[in-house]
Design a protein around this motif. Structure first.
Motif, PDB file in Angstrom:
ATOM      1  N   GLN A 116      -9.808   6.338   4.304  1.00  0.00           N
ATOM      2  CA  GLN A 116     -10.932   7.009   3.640  1.00  0.00           C
ATOM      3  C   GLN A 116     -10.785   6.807   1.961  1.00  0.00           C
ATOM      4  OE1 GLN A 116     -12.292  10.846   4.560  1.00  0.00           O
ATOM      5  NE2 GLN A 116     -11.632  10.658   6.780  1.00  0.00           N
ATOM      6  N   LEU A 117      -9.731   6.604   1.485  1.00  0.00           N
ATOM      7  CA  LEU A 117      -9.430   6.625   0.044  1.00  0.00           C
ATOM      8  C   LEU A 117      -9.888   5.151  -0.327  1.00  0.00           C
ATOM      9  CD1 LEU A 117      -8.587   7.794  -2.806  1.00  0.00           C
ATOM     10  CD2 LEU A 117      -6.212   6.705  -2.126  1.00  0.00           C
ATOM     11  N   THR A 118      -9.763   4.371   0.380  1.00  0.00           N
ATOM     12  CA  THR A 118     -10.095   2.594   0.287  1.00  0.00           C
ATOM     13  C   THR A 118     -11.587   2.796   0.547  1.00  0.00           C
ATOM     14  OG1 THR A 118      -8.279   1.748   1.305  1.00  0.00           O
ATOM     15  CG2 THR A 118      -9.883   0.287   1.302  1.00  0.00           C
ATOM     16  N   ALA A 119     -12.257   3.632   1.080  1.00  0.00           N
ATOM     17  CA  ALA A 119     -13.780   3.645   1.403  1.00  0.00           C
ATOM     18  C   ALA A 119     -14.259   4.168   0.209  1.00  0.00           C
ATOM     19  CB  ALA A 119     -13.985   4.295   2.694  1.00  0.00           C
ATOM     20  N   ILE A 176      -1.907   4.777  -5.675  1.00  0.00           N
ATOM     21  CA  ILE A 176      -1.871   5.700  -4.601  1.00  0.00           C
ATOM     22  C   ILE A 176      -2.047   5.264  -3.376  1.00  0.00           C
ATOM     23  CG2 ILE A 176      -3.096   7.774  -3.647  1.00  0.00           C
ATOM     24  CD1 ILE A 176      -1.424   7.998  -6.430  1.00  0.00           C
ATOM     25  N   THR A 177      -2.675   3.960  -3.175  1.00  0.00           N
ATOM     26  CA  THR A 177      -2.772   3.312  -1.855  1.00  0.00           C
ATOM     27  C   THR A 177      -1.503   2.792  -1.620  1.00  0.00           C
ATOM     28  OG1 THR A 177      -5.051   2.708  -2.138  1.00  0.00           O
ATOM     29  CG2 THR A 177      -3.824   1.210  -0.618  1.00  0.00           C
ATOM     30  N   ASN A 178      -0.704   2.064  -2.712  1.00  0.00           N
ATOM     31  CA  ASN A 178       0.511   1.780  -2.475  1.00  0.00           C
ATOM     32  C   ASN A 178       1.583   2.476  -1.918  1.00  0.00           C
ATOM     33  OD1 ASN A 178      -0.110  -0.886  -2.943  1.00  0.00           O
ATOM     34  ND2 ASN A 178       0.406  -0.760  -5.260  1.00  0.00           N
ATOM     35  N   LEU A 179       1.475   3.660  -2.571  1.00  0.00           N
ATOM     36  CA  LEU A 179       2.542   4.994  -2.052  1.00  0.00           C
ATOM     37  C   LEU A 179       2.125   5.479  -0.681  1.00  0.00           C
ATOM     38  CD1 LEU A 179       2.650   7.020  -5.232  1.00  0.00           C
ATOM     39  CD2 LEU A 179       4.413   5.979  -4.325  1.00  0.00           C
ATOM     40  N   THR A 180       0.753   5.647  -0.401  1.00  0.00           N
ATOM     41  CA  THR A 180       0.365   5.780   0.802  1.00  0.00           C
ATOM     42  C   THR A 180       0.873   4.880   2.125  1.00  0.00           C
ATOM     43  OG1 THR A 180      -1.777   6.748  -0.020  1.00  0.00           O
ATOM     44  CG2 THR A 180      -1.476   6.347   2.383  1.00  0.00           C
TER      45      THR A 180
END
Length: 532
Positions: free
Chosen positions: A267-270, A222-226
């Motif tokens: 925030q997702l990384t956090a 999901i981070t890659n897509l973001t």
């Protein structure tokens, strides 16, 4: 069997008592439950849902059994076959795909085939096309569900899936598969007002329940897509949307989307870092491998979720803003549809596709966050050695309480059928697998007319090599089958446990050595690879 089922639902019989009927193959099991249910439905006005093991069996039931049943009955019956959303074409998405330039010859041929098929189909069921292996282009036009439809769309009124669900209340029989039943039982039960339910091949139901409730959230994916979305929204990207969608309202909308996407990523990384930190002790104690899996104690997991509820809420707010912002941008984009080049439409479509993937995965994580603690539910983390790749997974470890509350409760007391359900009269296994109380369940085991002693023979080879995925074993199989086909000119069914072995043996039978004058069909070669 017919009388047994008919009497089971009479007013003088106890209510809410499930019925298990074991009927050996060849005893007319399907007609055995459909015939009495037709009369029960006709007299009570209550519909009947039939859940089969696979999509193939759904089609067989509708195409073979239903016409036979209709010839036996003095009144008309109506049937609706319902499958998962992905089995149906979304005409609006297909029309959009027609306007997209494709350099793939295969995609162009498939578009032509779909155009012809759309003039003939009454269901929009892509299975009617009988592709040997589903081409990637179909993923572009598959339906994503009724909640994705836009009432202002030109094809809304004729949408195949929408029209199918409109017809359901008028069908005497609604034929679904196990996976669909597990996922849609409650909504189906509400729409049809607690119909009768027959679960055929019931021994497989628990497997579908376990698989359907398995949820997975990959933080890195999901981070890659973001970040991919962010690159498309970056004002400094020469090939980004800012260079395509010039002027207002586009610039302010794109800038806002870029801000929200960046904040969602942060925030997702956090959240990922907090999750790893919460289980740092277990991770440090695990044996060093490329990936480490650790089970999450339910109490600790619920404590973590509660402690980070504010962060979950902030992420949900950002997701809602992104959803609304992209919808506004898309609406403005479509109003000037003649302005855009094919490549520019593709860039916009890719932005929408990336967001839909993110939104779908986020919905999965929110489901995991909101689930109540249960002994039947397990969570675990999969973490890479460098702590950069984190996957959170949740799954049922038992169907106890799940099938009763989430599936059976939406229907009249269900009927379970199958050819081989019990290993013995005293076995508790089936009751556990079906989440049933043995003392509150009625069973009947029908006798078979097939005499195995007189009508079957078993031969065991004493010369066969050890079973393995090796060329030597495959050569032996091909040689043995050739001998068998030469000795007996009869239709022969051969069962394998590996599709690769099927392909290798098929090649040896049809290409290598002298040809045999027999028609040979093979799964994955003459037809699809699906496990029916």
């Amino acid at each position: 069997m017919m009388n047994l089922i008919y009497r089971h639902y009479q007013p003088d019989q106890p209510e809410n008592v499930p019925l298990i009927v074991e009927a050996p193959t060849g005893t007319g099991k399907t007609l055995g439950y459909m015939f009495p249910l037709a009369y029960l439905s006709q007299s009570t006005g209550r519909q009947a849902v039939i859940a089969t093991d696979t999509v193939l069996l759904q089609n067989q039931l509708a195409d073979q059994t239903v016409p036979l049943l209709q010839r036996m009955l003095p009144f008309e019956i109506s049937v609706a076959v319902v499958k998962g959303n992905q089995h149906y074409i979304d005409v609006s998405r297909f029309v959009e795909a027609l306007g997209t330039d494709s350099r793939s010859k295969q995609s162009q041929l498939i578009k032509l085939r779909l155009l012809v098929w759309l003039t003939e189909t009454e269901t929009g069921d892509l299975d009617e096309l009988h592709f040997r292996n589903d081409p990637p282009f179909l993923d572009v036009v598959r339906h994503r569900g009724l909640n994705q439809l836009d009432e202002t769309d030109a094809f809304y009124e004729v949408d195949f899936l929408r029209r199918l669900y409109q017809r359901l209340p008028d069908a005497m029989f609604v034929i679904v598969n196990h996976a669909f039943l597990v996922q849609r039982a409650q909504s189906l039960g509400r729409q049809l007002r607690q119909p009768f339910l027959v679960i055929d091949e019931a021994q497989h139901l628990a497997d579908y329940a376990m698989r359907s409730q398995r949820q997975r959230f990959d933080f890195q994916e999901i981070t890659n897509l973001t970040r991919h979305m962010n690159r498309r929204l970056d004002a400094d990207n020469e090939h980004g949307l800012v260079k395509i969608l010039t002027g207002e309202p586009y610039h302010s909308q794109l800038a806002m989307l870029a801000t929200w996407t960046t904040e969602f990523d942060r925030q997702l990384t956090a959240l990922s870092a907090y999750l790893i930190n919460a289980y740092q002790e277990q991770l440090n104690g695990a044996k060093q491998q490329p990936f480490v899996e650790i089970a999450l104690d339910n109490t600790v997991w619920q404590t973590f979720v509660a402690s980070r509820s504010g962060l979950f809420e902030q992420l949900q707010i950002l997701m809602d803003k992104l959803h609304a912002g992209l919808a506004t941008l898309s609406e403005a984009f479509e109003k000037e549809t003649d302005r855009w080049l094919v490549s520019e439409r593709q860039s916009m479509t890719q932005l929408q596709t990336d967001f839909h993937k993110i939104e779908g995965s986020w919905s999965t994580l929110m489901t995991m966050q909101q689930q109540e603690s249960s002994e039947q539910l397990m969570h675990w983390l999969t973490v890479s050695a460098d702590r950069q790749h984190l996957i959170l997974t949740a799954s049922l470890i038992s169907v106890k309480g799940f099938l009763t509350n989430r599936v059976y409760a939406a229907f009249k007391a269900p009927i379970f059928t199958g050819a081989t359900l019990f290993s013995s009269n005293r076995s508790q296994y089936l009751y556990d697998e079906l989440d049933l109380d043995r003392n509150k369940t009625k069973i009947r085991r029908m006798k078979s007319d097939f005499n195995f002693e007189q009508q079957a023979q078993l031969y065991v080879s004493t010369e066969a090599p050890e079973i393995s995925d090796t060329p030597a074993y495959e050569t032996y199989l091909a040689k043995a089958l050739k001998q068998l086909m030469k000795a007996s000119n009869r239709p022969t069914l051969v069962l394998f446990n590996s599709l690769s072995t099927v392909a290798s043996v098929y090649e040896r039978l049809t290409v290598e050595g002298p040809r045999i004058n027999r028609v040979i069909l093979a799964q994955g070669i003459s037809g699809g690879k699906e496990k029916k």
